[in-house]
Design a protein around this motif. Structure first.
Motif, PDB file in Angstrom:
ATOM      1  N   ASN A  24       0.808  -1.213   0.000  1.00  0.00           N
ATOM      2  CA  ASN A  24       0.000   0.000   0.000  1.00  0.00           C
ATOM      3  C   ASN A  24       0.846   1.271   0.000  1.00  0.00           C
ATOM      4  O   ASN A  24       0.382   2.320  -0.410  1.00  0.00           O
ATOM      5  CB  ASN A  24      -0.939   0.017   1.207  1.00  0.00           C
ATOM      6  CG  ASN A  24      -2.064  -0.961   1.054  1.00  0.00           C
ATOM      7  OD1 ASN A  24      -2.437  -1.323  -0.054  1.00  0.00           O
ATOM      8  ND2 ASN A  24      -2.600  -1.418   2.169  1.00  0.00           N
ATOM      9  N   PRO A  36      -1.686   3.570  -3.479  1.00  0.00           N
ATOM     10  CA  PRO A  36      -2.963   3.445  -2.778  1.00  0.00           C
ATOM     11  C   PRO A  36      -3.054   4.330  -1.534  1.00  0.00           C
ATOM     12  O   PRO A  36      -4.106   4.879  -1.224  1.00  0.00           O
ATOM     13  CB  PRO A  36      -3.029   1.968  -2.395  1.00  0.00           C
ATOM     14  CG  PRO A  36      -2.179   1.289  -3.394  1.00  0.00           C
ATOM     15  CD  PRO A  36      -1.093   2.260  -3.730  1.00  0.00           C
ATOM     16  N   TYR A  37      -1.957   4.485  -0.809  1.00  0.00           N
ATOM     17  CA  TYR A  37      -1.957   5.334   0.382  1.00  0.00           C
ATOM     18  C   TYR A  37      -2.288   6.775   0.023  1.00  0.00           C
ATOM     19  O   TYR A  37      -3.067   7.442   0.697  1.00  0.00           O
ATOM     20  CB  TYR A  37      -0.592   5.263   1.065  1.00  0.00           C
ATOM     21  CG  TYR A  37      -0.514   6.018   2.373  1.00  0.00           C
ATOM     22  CD1 TYR A  37      -0.790   5.370   3.563  1.00  0.00           C
ATOM     23  CD2 TYR A  37      -0.171   7.360   2.417  1.00  0.00           C
ATOM     24  CE1 TYR A  37      -0.726   6.034   4.767  1.00  0.00           C
ATOM     25  CE2 TYR A  37      -0.109   8.044   3.606  1.00  0.00           C
ATOM     26  CZ  TYR A  37      -0.387   7.369   4.782  1.00  0.00           C
ATOM     27  OH  TYR A  37      -0.323   8.050   5.973  1.00  0.00           O
ATOM     28  N   LEU A  40      -5.977   7.187  -0.841  1.00  0.00           N
ATOM     29  CA  LEU A  40      -6.836   7.113   0.339  1.00  0.00           C
ATOM     30  C   LEU A  40      -6.711   8.341   1.242  1.00  0.00           C
ATOM     31  O   LEU A  40      -7.711   8.900   1.672  1.00  0.00           O
ATOM     32  CB  LEU A  40      -6.506   5.852   1.138  1.00  0.00           C
ATOM     33  CG  LEU A  40      -7.407   5.511   2.306  1.00  0.00           C
ATOM     34  CD1 LEU A  40      -8.836   5.291   1.829  1.00  0.00           C
ATOM     35  CD2 LEU A  40      -6.899   4.273   3.004  1.00  0.00           C
ATOM     36  N   TYR A  41      -5.479   8.779   1.510  1.00  0.00           N
ATOM     37  CA  TYR A  41      -5.272   9.852   2.480  1.00  0.00           C
ATOM     38  C   TYR A  41      -4.969  11.220   1.850  1.00  0.00           C
ATOM     39  O   TYR A  41      -4.976  12.231   2.545  1.00  0.00           O
ATOM     40  CB  TYR A  41      -4.143   9.494   3.451  1.00  0.00           C
ATOM     41  CG  TYR A  41      -4.490   8.319   4.314  1.00  0.00           C
ATOM     42  CD1 TYR A  41      -5.455   8.419   5.307  1.00  0.00           C
ATOM     43  CD2 TYR A  41      -3.865   7.089   4.133  1.00  0.00           C
ATOM     44  CE1 TYR A  41      -5.780   7.340   6.101  1.00  0.00           C
ATOM     45  CE2 TYR A  41      -4.182   6.006   4.923  1.00  0.00           C
ATOM     46  CZ  TYR A  41      -5.135   6.145   5.902  1.00  0.00           C
ATOM     47  OH  TYR A  41      -5.457   5.069   6.681  1.00  0.00           O
TER      48      TYR A  41
END
Length: 100
Positions: A24, A36-37, A40-41
């Motif tokens: 991730n 992906p991190y 998401l954030y």
């Protein structure tokens, strides 16, 4: 990772959790060309907190101990917990605890 660290087989769940954590943070999503991190954030992940799975470490006791008690315990690094915590395995108590 489990074979390379020479840890017992019951660490397989920690090894899978750590592998997912790395994926991730490092792999890039080809559809969006982002990790992906970051999707998401909304910001880049910090990779300076990465540690080698299964490495032996020593944690000091910072509370007040009598003079001749142990001041440190031996641990093995077992993976990552929520955002800033590490999961470490205490060799003496045979439990996984959060540190950080």
């Amino acid at each position: 990772m489990l074979c390379e660290s020479k840890l017992p087989v019951f660490f397989w769940a920690e090894a899978i959790n750590t592998a997912c954590y790395f994926q991730n943070h490092v792999l890039i999503n080809k559809a969006r060309m982002k990790r992906p991190y970051r999707i998401l954030y909304g910001h880049k992940p910090s990779v300076n907190l990465f540690r080698v799975f299964g490495f032996p470490c020593t944690l000091l006791h910072l509370d007040s101990n009598p003079k001749f008690n142990a001041k440190a315990d031996d641990y093995y690094f077992g993976g990552y917990a929520a955002r800033t915590a590490y999961r470490v395995y205490n060799k003496k108590t045979k439990q996984i605890v959060l540190f950080g």
